[in-house]
Design a protein around this motif. Structure first.
Motif, mmCIF file in Angstrom:
data_model
loop_
_atom_site.group_PDB
_atom_site.id
_atom_site.type_symbol
_atom_site.label_atom_id
_atom_site.label_comp_id
_atom_site.label_asym_id
_atom_site.label_seq_id
_atom_site.Cartn_x
_atom_site.Cartn_y
_atom_site.Cartn_z
ATOM 1 N N ASP A 123 80.447 68.383 47.908
ATOM 2 C CA ASP A 123 79.625 68.759 49.065
ATOM 3 C C ASP A 123 80.544 68.629 50.279
ATOM 4 O O ASP A 123 80.707 67.556 50.837
ATOM 5 C CB ASP A 123 78.391 67.846 49.169
ATOM 6 N N ILE A 124 81.157 69.736 50.662
ATOM 7 C CA ILE A 124 82.249 69.689 51.645
ATOM 8 C C ILE A 124 81.738 70.018 53.040
ATOM 9 O O ILE A 124 81.028 71.001 53.241
ATOM 10 C CB ILE A 124 83.369 70.672 51.225
ATOM 11 N N SER A 125 82.135 69.187 54.015
ATOM 12 C CA SER A 125 81.723 69.462 55.395
ATOM 13 C C SER A 125 82.904 69.918 56.258
ATOM 14 O O SER A 125 82.716 70.331 57.395
ATOM 15 C CB SER A 125 81.036 68.243 56.023
ATOM 16 N N ASP A 126 84.117 69.836 55.712
ATOM 17 C CA ASP A 126 85.275 70.448 56.374
ATOM 18 C C ASP A 126 86.290 70.800 55.293
ATOM 19 O O ASP A 126 86.864 69.916 54.661
ATOM 20 C CB ASP A 126 85.885 69.483 57.400
ATOM 21 N N TYR A 127 86.491 72.108 55.122
ATOM 22 C CA TYR A 127 87.362 72.563 54.033
ATOM 23 C C TYR A 127 88.838 72.313 54.298
ATOM 24 O O TYR A 127 89.650 72.399 53.377
ATOM 25 C CB TYR A 127 87.189 74.070 53.811
ATOM 26 N N THR A 128 89.191 72.073 55.555
ATOM 27 C CA THR A 128 90.618 71.991 55.863
ATOM 28 C C THR A 128 91.019 70.617 56.402
ATOM 29 O O THR A 128 91.930 70.490 57.204
ATOM 30 C CB THR A 128 91.044 73.103 56.855
ATOM 31 N N ASP A 129 90.331 69.612 55.930
ATOM 32 C CA ASP A 129 90.771 68.259 56.270
ATOM 33 C C ASP A 129 90.507 67.349 55.067
ATOM 34 O O ASP A 129 89.742 67.709 54.171
ATOM 35 C CB ASP A 129 90.041 67.749 57.522
ATOM 36 N N ILE A 130 91.140 66.195 55.095
ATOM 37 C CA ILE A 130 91.005 65.232 53.999
ATOM 38 C C ILE A 130 89.976 64.187 54.405
ATOM 39 O O ILE A 130 89.987 63.718 55.549
ATOM 40 C CB ILE A 130 92.371 64.540 53.739
ATOM 41 N N ASP A 131 89.116 63.806 53.481
ATOM 42 C CA ASP A 131 88.146 62.752 53.812
ATOM 43 C C ASP A 131 88.891 61.437 54.019
ATOM 44 O O ASP A 131 89.782 61.090 53.231
ATOM 45 C CB ASP A 131 87.116 62.599 52.700
#
Ligand code: NOJ
Ligand code: MG
Length: 540
Positions: free
Chosen positions: A70-78
């Protein structure tokens, strides 16, 4: 026997993929959850094991309701996993060691916290309204159609603010993107390029067969084979919600994005029977390089069923398409749990001697079992939503066990899921010093596969062993042949070898104790024993 592929096969054909479930591989910061620093610290292990590429399940910014899917930002690392700098360090270190890095791409749905969805649900006139799938309910207030979520209940959630329902194939916190919208396609293509430019070697695309839905949203038909012991999602056949003909245009577009970069791989997660699966290679093989072949996971564990499956799959492969095989992943019961520890060794030999790219699942190489999960330990929302059917996935996601120290060397904190009771003996360190361990067997199989093109690139031909419990097959390449013989039963079996195999050398037994023996005209297999035999070079 002519070679099946050129000797200059791409890495994803000749190599071995290894799935890392990042939460469970190695914790670097003591929070009990694996992270990128942890993965970096264990890259040497993967090199020693001999695999070619690691695939990381999602590491992107996420509320973690479905543990990163469940991704809320595709271009950053959690932050749980680290930072972009950690990711760059991982890619640099992996490449420096000759390992490829494959990322998970989750284009079917985002988190409901993703700014795209927040904007989309803001109003019916939102510029991003059509990025997701919004429909009016039935006049009686019911959902737009009868589609159900894979994770239980209706696949539609009513949004009171705008008076419409949105579609989610999984959790309501995972709204599906609308792949009929060109802006969505463009946005995900940009995401892919972001990571490809950062050096990633490919993507495993989540639920590829779900991407496109029926344009008319027709009701799914009832499944005539449904019985109440099966999970609710199986009550309907997902005829109109998945595997639509136009999905192949989307897959071709994803492939097109990859083509601008050298030597990358596009893998598709697709749970379909082989007859439908092979369509995902695409017209002119311009679709997925490797549509994941999960058939071994659902095929009964018998020599005949597996032999028939291989024959069926091989016959269905389009000309020039490269096969692949999988024994397990973070969604399915572990192989050792399904077939038992003895047959898990046979399964390892099967996976690493079949024609086609093998994908290993972390921990299978030390024989990790399906770990029992007590009710208070359940973390998987699938289990919480659909209790009582045994669908929970926590038991196949437990931490990797590295040594006999506290928490098996996985973490300095409390592991997020339990270890096995026997972790003091079932771990990398102990198995490394035991020449007959599962890890030793995996290591030997991988080394043999790397050393011998027959096993990686060669042709496959079943040899009828005459014994119902024994699956045997030739692998040949460049005029050399090997014979693989697998006993799927737990009782000893003697087979008469073909005359061409008389005098062959046993390269490897799953029991790790017969290497270099010369076989006579009969071969005695112990229960659950598999062997690889090397034949003298044949004339072509
Ligand atoms: C497939 C993934 O493998 C699984 O773990 C996930 O829950 C679903 N897709 C939904 O994203
Ligand atoms: Mg951590």
């Amino acid at each position: 026997m002519a070679p099946s592929v050129s000797p200059h096969a791409p890495w994803w054909q000749s190599g071995i993929l290894y799935q890392v479930y990042p939460r469970s591989f190695q914790d670097g910061d003591g929070d009990g959850i694996g992270d990128l620093r942890g993965v970096i610290a264990r890259l040497h292990y993967l090199v020693d094991l001999g695999v070619d590429a690691l695939w990381l399940s999602p590491i992107f910014t996420s509320p973690m309701v479905d543990f990163g899917y469940d991704i809320s930002d595709y271009t950053d690392i959690d932050p749980l996993f680290g930072s972009l700098a950690d990711f760059d360090a991982l890619v640099t270190a992996a490449h420096g060691l000759g390992l490829k890095v494959v990322l998970d791409l989750v284009p079917n749905h985002t988190s409901d916290q993703h700014p795209w969805f927040v904007e989309s649900r803001g109003s019916r006139d939102s510029r991003k309204r059509d990025w997701y799938i919004w429909r009016d309910g039935q006049p009686d207030g019911g959902p737009p159609n009868n589609w159900t979520s894979e994770f239980g209940g209706s696949a539609w959630t009513f949004d009171a603010a705008t008076g419409q329902h949105y579609y989610h194939a999984f959790l309501s916190a995972q709204p599906d993107l609308n792949w009929r919208n060109p802006q969505v396609r463009q946005a995900i293509a940009d995401v892919m390029r972001f990571w490809l430019r950062r050096g990633v070697d490919g993507f495993r695309v989540d639920v590829m067969w779900h991407l496109v839905k029926d344009a008319d949203f027709r009701d799914n038909p009832l499944n005539p084979d449904y019985t109440p012991d099966r999970q609710p999602y199986e009550r309907l056949l997902p005829l109109y919600s998945t595997d639509r003909p136009d999905v192949h245009d989307v897959v071709a577009e994803l492939r097109q994005v990859m083509e601008a970069f050298d030597d990358r791989v596009l893998i598709g997660e697709i749970y379909l029977p082989p007859e439908k699966l092979v369509a995902y290679y695409g017209a002119g093989l311009k679709g997925a390089h490797l549509p994941f072949n999960f058939a071994l996971i659902s095929t009964p564990w018998s020599a005949r069923a597996v032999g028939d499956l291989i024959a069926r799959y091989e016959a269905l492969l389009p000309s020039g398409a490269w096969p692949n095989w999988v024994l397990g992943n973070h969604d399915r019961v572990r192989i050792a749990g399904r077939v038992g520890p003895a047959q898990a060794r046979v399964a390892a030999m099967l996976l690493l001697t079949l024609r086609g790219t093998p994908t290993m699942y972390y921990g299978d190489e030390i024989g990790l079992p399906q770990v029992p999960i007590a009710p208070e330990q359940v973390r998987d929302p699938f289990e919480t939503n659909v209790p009582g059917y045994g669908v929970g996935r926590d038991g196949c996601r437990t931490p990797m066990q590295w040594d006999g120290s506290a928490h098996a060397g996985f973490t300095a904190g409390e592991p997020w899921l339990p270890l096995t009771d026997d972790f003091a003996s079932r771990n990398v360190a102990v198995e490394r010093s035991d020449s007959s361990s599962m890890l030793a067997l995996y290591g030997a199989l991988i080394a043999l596969r790397r050393a011998r093109a027959e096993l990686s690139l060669g042709d496959y031909e079943e040899w009828p062993s005459g014994e119902a419990d024994v699956l045997a097959y030739w692998r040949g390449h460049g005029g050399r042949r090997m014979l693989v013989v697998l006993n799927f039963s737990d009782r000893p079996v003697t087979i008469a070898l073909p005359s061409s195999a008389a005098g062959a050398t046993i390269m490897l037994s799953t029991m790790m104790d017969r290497a270099a023996e010369v076989a006579g005209d009969r071969l005695n297999l112990r229960g659950a024993e598999g062997m690889v035999l090397d034949l003298a070079p044949t004339a072509i």
